[in-house]
Write a protein that holds these residues in place. Sequence first.
Motif, PDB file in Angstrom:
ATOM      1  N   PHE A 108      24.670   7.994 -22.019  1.00 49.77           N
ATOM      2  CA  PHE A 108      24.939   7.124 -20.859  1.00 49.77           C
ATOM      3  C   PHE A 108      24.316   5.738 -20.977  1.00 49.77           C
ATOM      4  CE2 PHE A 108      20.911   8.979 -19.410  1.00 49.77           C
ATOM      5  CZ  PHE A 108      21.006  10.259 -19.931  1.00 49.77           C
ATOM      6  N   VAL A 109      23.639   5.459 -22.092  1.00 47.64           N
ATOM      7  CA  VAL A 109      23.107   4.105 -22.301  1.00 47.64           C
ATOM      8  C   VAL A 109      23.426   3.612 -23.709  1.00 47.64           C
ATOM      9  CG1 VAL A 109      21.244   3.905 -20.602  1.00 47.64           C
ATOM     10  CG2 VAL A 109      20.853   5.227 -22.690  1.00 47.64           C
ATOM     11  N   GLU A 155      14.404   8.612 -11.594  1.00 50.54           N
ATOM     12  CA  GLU A 155      15.482   7.915 -12.283  1.00 50.54           C
ATOM     13  C   GLU A 155      15.630   6.556 -11.621  1.00 50.54           C
ATOM     14  OE1 GLU A 155      17.341   9.766 -14.402  1.00 50.54           O
ATOM     15  OE2 GLU A 155      18.947   8.348 -14.860  1.00 50.54           O
ATOM     16  N   SER A 190      19.576  11.957 -13.702  1.00 50.70           N
ATOM     17  CA  SER A 190      20.714  11.072 -14.015  1.00 50.70           C
ATOM     18  C   SER A 190      21.978  11.524 -13.277  1.00 50.70           C
ATOM     19  CB  SER A 190      20.969  11.043 -15.518  1.00 50.70           C
ATOM     20  OG  SER A 190      19.802  10.695 -16.224  1.00 50.70           O
ATOM     21  N   HIS A 222      18.667  16.877 -15.065  1.00 53.18           N
ATOM     22  CA  HIS A 222      18.024  15.560 -15.028  1.00 53.18           C
ATOM     23  C   HIS A 222      18.491  14.824 -13.769  1.00 53.18           C
ATOM     24  CE1 HIS A 222      21.480  13.755 -17.773  1.00 53.18           C
ATOM     25  NE2 HIS A 222      21.947  14.421 -16.745  1.00 53.18           N
ATOM     26  N   GLY A 230      13.043   7.890 -21.014  1.00 48.99           N
ATOM     27  CA  GLY A 230      14.216   7.371 -21.717  1.00 48.99           C
ATOM     28  C   GLY A 230      14.818   6.248 -20.890  1.00 48.99           C
ATOM     29  N   CYS A 231      15.438   5.271 -21.565  1.00 48.49           N
ATOM     30  CA  CYS A 231      15.982   4.133 -20.820  1.00 48.49           C
ATOM     31  C   CYS A 231      17.008   3.409 -21.691  1.00 48.49           C
ATOM     32  CB  CYS A 231      14.872   3.168 -20.414  1.00 48.49           C
ATOM     33  SG  CYS A 231      13.867   2.583 -21.806  1.00 48.49           S
ATOM     34  N   GLY A 232      17.638   2.391 -21.114  1.00 47.73           N
ATOM     35  CA  GLY A 232      18.596   1.614 -21.903  1.00 47.73           C
ATOM     36  C   GLY A 232      19.542   0.849 -21.000  1.00 47.73           C
ATOM     37  N   TYR A 282      20.604  19.940 -23.000  1.00 44.12           N
ATOM     38  CA  TYR A 282      20.021  19.983 -21.650  1.00 44.12           C
ATOM     39  C   TYR A 282      19.737  21.385 -21.128  1.00 44.12           C
ATOM     40  CZ  TYR A 282      20.160  15.003 -21.415  1.00 44.12           C
ATOM     41  OH  TYR A 282      19.895  13.687 -21.660  1.00 44.12           O
ATOM     42  N   ALA A 328      19.038   1.446 -16.915  1.00 48.64           N
ATOM     43  CA  ALA A 328      18.663   2.695 -16.250  1.00 48.64           C
ATOM     44  C   ALA A 328      17.505   3.314 -17.006  1.00 48.64           C
ATOM     45  CB  ALA A 328      19.848   3.659 -16.236  1.00 48.64           C
ATOM     46  N   TRP A 329      16.772   4.123 -16.308  1.00 49.81           N
ATOM     47  CA  TRP A 329      15.707   4.873 -16.979  1.00 49.81           C
ATOM     48  C   TRP A 329      15.491   6.180 -16.240  1.00 49.81           C
ATOM     49  CZ3 TRP A 329      14.721   1.018 -13.474  1.00 49.81           C
ATOM     50  CH2 TRP A 329      13.914   1.368 -12.376  1.00 49.81           C
ATOM     51  N   GLY A 330      14.850   7.121 -16.904  1.00 47.58           N
ATOM     52  CA  GLY A 330      14.537   8.383 -16.254  1.00 47.58           C
ATOM     53  C   GLY A 330      13.461   9.106 -17.019  1.00 47.58           C
ATOM     54  N   PHE A 341      21.009   8.623 -25.839  1.00 43.82           N
ATOM     55  CA  PHE A 341      21.481   9.228 -24.601  1.00 43.82           C
ATOM     56  C   PHE A 341      22.897   8.686 -24.395  1.00 43.82           C
ATOM     57  CE2 PHE A 341      16.945   8.320 -24.282  1.00 43.82           C
ATOM     58  CZ  PHE A 341      16.416   9.573 -24.017  1.00 43.82           C
ATOM     59  N   GLN A 344      23.251   9.086 -10.786  1.00 37.63           N
ATOM     60  CA  GLN A 344      23.686   7.720 -11.131  1.00 37.63           C
ATOM     61  C   GLN A 344      25.058   7.371 -10.567  1.00 37.63           C
ATOM     62  OE1 GLN A 344      23.406   6.189 -15.052  1.00 37.63           O
ATOM     63  NE2 GLN A 344      21.267   6.796 -15.353  1.00 37.63           N
ATOM     64  N   GLN A 358      11.669  14.635 -11.858  1.00 37.78           N
ATOM     65  CA  GLN A 358      11.972  13.392 -12.578  1.00 37.78           C
ATOM     66  C   GLN A 358      12.157  12.250 -11.593  1.00 37.78           C
ATOM     67  OE1 GLN A 358      15.428  13.861 -15.114  1.00 37.78           O
ATOM     68  NE2 GLN A 358      14.142  14.364 -16.879  1.00 37.78           N
ATOM     69  N   ARG A 407      15.621  23.464 -16.151  1.00 36.86           N
ATOM     70  CA  ARG A 407      16.121  23.693 -17.511  1.00 36.86           C
ATOM     71  C   ARG A 407      15.844  25.122 -17.943  1.00 36.86           C
ATOM     72  NH1 ARG A 407      15.465  17.958 -20.784  1.00 36.86           N
ATOM     73  NH2 ARG A 407      16.136  16.734 -18.989  1.00 36.86           N
TER      74      ARG A 407
HETATM   75  N1  DAH Z   1      18.197  11.878 -18.264  1.00 32.72           N
HETATM   76  C1  DAH Z   1      17.409  11.784 -19.452  1.00 32.72           C
HETATM   77  C2  DAH Z   1      16.686  13.082 -19.683  1.00 32.72           C
HETATM   78  O1  DAH Z   1      16.389  13.781 -18.799  1.00 32.72           O
HETATM   79  C3  DAH Z   1      16.409  10.671 -19.382  1.00 32.72           C
HETATM   80  C4  DAH Z   1      17.064   9.322 -19.356  1.00 32.72           C
HETATM   81  C5  DAH Z   1      17.283   8.639 -20.539  1.00 32.72           C
HETATM   82  C6  DAH Z   1      17.464   8.747 -18.146  1.00 32.72           C
HETATM   83  C7  DAH Z   1      17.863   7.398 -20.555  1.00 32.72           C
HETATM   84  C8  DAH Z   1      18.064   7.477 -18.147  1.00 32.72           C
HETATM   85  C9  DAH Z   1      18.251   6.812 -19.376  1.00 32.72           C
HETATM   86  O2  DAH Z   1      18.478   6.876 -17.021  1.00 32.72           O
HETATM   87  O3  DAH Z   1      18.829   5.581 -19.336  1.00 32.72           O
HETATM   88  O4  DAH Z   1      16.407  13.442 -20.776  1.00 32.72           O
END
Ligand code: DAH
Length: 335
Positions: free
Chosen positions: A252-253, A212, A166, A164, A279-281, A150, A302-304, A250, A169, A210, A196
């Motif tokens: 967290f998923v 989320e 996230s 991010h 990204g998601c999951g 990151y 979740a996704w972001g 990731f 969350q 971003q 970053r």
């Molecule tokens: N936070 C991740 C990033 O910046 C993107 C991401 C991936 C967010 C998967 C999510 C997730 O909520 O479930 O690279």
Amino acid sequence: MSTTDSVRDNLLARIKTSDTPYEVLRAPELKALAGELQSLPVEQRADAGRALNELKQSLQAAIDVRQAELLDQAVVPIDVTAPWDLNSQRPELLSTETGTQHPITVELERVIDIFTRMGFDAHESRQLDDDWNMFGALNFPEGHPARDGYDTFRTEEGFIPPAHTSTMQNRVLRADKQKLEAGGNIASISYGRVFRNEDVDATHEHTFYQVEGVFVSRDASLSQMLGTLRAFFEEYYGQKLAIRTQPGYFPFVEPGLEFMIEKPASIGGKPGEWLEMLGCGMIHPNVLTAAGIDPTEYRGFAWGGGVERMIMLKYGIEDLRHFESGKLAFLRKFA
Ligand code: DAH
């Protein structure tokens, strides 16, 4: 009436109506009077000189009065509550160009609008956060190599400008968990700036945006997530889209996925040209537990992903650096 008297009456009358009363002191009549002094016989000069001085003094007094009058006229009472241009004495000198919202703001509002219409709450993310929200609460163990991915900035005090969204969350899950207890769901998006520490090029910026999303219920599923994301992207791009996923890691998923859309032909895409959008999951049980939610009772997805990437695809923008450049030529295209 002496010459001096007639010159005085004439000049006083001019002073009373002039916008530049001091110029009257340069009137040729006055110069002529001064010239005549020299040619007078000596015994008359003293009186004539005094008369000329008195004349100048009375002119000066009249000029002072007129100047004060002009100043009074210039000071118009200002309504401090009115828009600034209404108070202007010379509106023709004001710029008629008005500012516009930055394209990111405009597009972000569209994104927020779509998700709120789908039933999501929306919160702006923080611009300074800590290690717990950036990593710990998201199931990145201490020393885990995924932390390095990151490229985080850190302040001297150890705070982190989030890399991010996230980071939001854990806060969202905690704040909304009573909705689950009341029999409802958690449905929330967080949006905002992320940072970053990486080299800037056409596809990388140190500062970007971003969005989320988190959704938690008793029976949240991957198919609900794919349907939600598809509905969002089709609404945002105003057309039907082909979507697919591929595995992504990731912490967290679990499972974690990369969500892709096929670049539409209407914006120059070729069949089979897949673009990774986010990204998601399914939210990792440890992330739910960290927020005090029992993962045996509830599940979530979740996704972001990056906002600029979505905008670039929509408008065919080639270089990510335009957004933060402040270049008017770029901004005016969106005006
Ligand atoms: N936070 C991740 C990033 O910046 C993107 C991401 C991936 C967010 C998967 C999510 C997730 O909520 O479930 O690279």
